[in-house]
Design an enzyme around this catalytic site. Structure first.
Site, PDB file in Angstrom:
ATOM      1  N   ASP A  17     -70.165  73.975 -24.155  1.00  0.00           N
ATOM      2  CA  ASP A  17     -71.572  73.578 -24.203  1.00  0.00           C
ATOM      3  C   ASP A  17     -71.981  73.075 -22.818  1.00  0.00           C
ATOM      4  O   ASP A  17     -71.229  73.203 -21.856  1.00  0.00           O
ATOM      5  CB  ASP A  17     -71.808  72.534 -25.300  1.00  0.00           C
ATOM      6  CG  ASP A  17     -71.015  71.239 -25.094  1.00  0.00           C
ATOM      7  OD1 ASP A  17     -70.507  70.989 -23.972  1.00  0.00           O
ATOM      8  OD2 ASP A  17     -70.895  70.476 -26.061  1.00  0.00           O
ATOM      9  N   PHE A  18     -73.138  72.491 -22.725  1.00  0.00           N
ATOM     10  CA  PHE A  18     -73.679  72.032 -21.438  1.00  0.00           C
ATOM     11  C   PHE A  18     -72.789  70.992 -20.753  1.00  0.00           C
ATOM     12  O   PHE A  18     -72.834  70.835 -19.546  1.00  0.00           O
ATOM     13  CB  PHE A  18     -75.090  71.465 -21.629  1.00  0.00           C
ATOM     14  CG  PHE A  18     -75.105  70.188 -22.424  1.00  0.00           C
ATOM     15  CD1 PHE A  18     -75.056  68.953 -21.793  1.00  0.00           C
ATOM     16  CD2 PHE A  18     -75.138  70.233 -23.810  1.00  0.00           C
ATOM     17  CE1 PHE A  18     -75.055  67.784 -22.527  1.00  0.00           C
ATOM     18  CE2 PHE A  18     -75.142  69.062 -24.549  1.00  0.00           C
ATOM     19  CZ  PHE A  18     -75.095  67.836 -23.914  1.00  0.00           C
TER      20      PHE A  18
END
Length: 132
Positions: A17-18
């Site tokens: 994810d980020f």
């Protein structure tokens, strides 16, 4: 029971994810690959089962996320049979990094007919699973 089946999996950018941590849903992919390769090692191929009108479906899964995996980590997906009946397979799966458990799952897989409804697993498959 025999030793757990082990599959090595590298964490790629697409799995994260980020924040650079593995996205929670990516662990499901790792577990699926582990189950598939476990069955393949037993000589069971999904494509052959489908020809016989049988498939596997995950009926239940309990997951514990103990620590995060990160991009470029090399993980081990361990799969072992807990129990097997005529139509159900209970597995324990563990994802480890450097020998340390980071995610665990108890998975119940059932046999289904490709046209719908429950299916009994072939006797040869049940025998192989009990030995595994």
């Amino acid at each position: 029971m025999a030793e757990p089946h082990c599959l090595s999996v590298r964490v790629y950018y697409e799995d994260t994810d980020f924040s650079g941590n593995v996205y929670h849903a990516a662990y499901l992919h790792f577990f699926e690959r582990g189950r598939t390769e476990f069955l393949r090692e037993l000589g069971v191929h999904h494509s052959e089962l489908v020809k016989d009108g049988i498939a596997f479906a995950v009926r239940a899964m309990q997951i514990d996320f103990l620590a995060a995996a990160h991009i470029d980590d090399l993980l081990e997906v361990l799969t072992e049979v807990q129990s097997a009946t005529a139509a159900r397979l209970n597995l324990r799966q563990t994802i480890c990094r450097d020998g340390v458990e980071i995610t665990t799952a108890n998975v119940q897989v059932v046999g289904i007919k490709t046209r719908g409804g429950a299916a009994r697993l072939p006797k040869e498959l049940r025998a192989a699973l009990v030995k595994a």
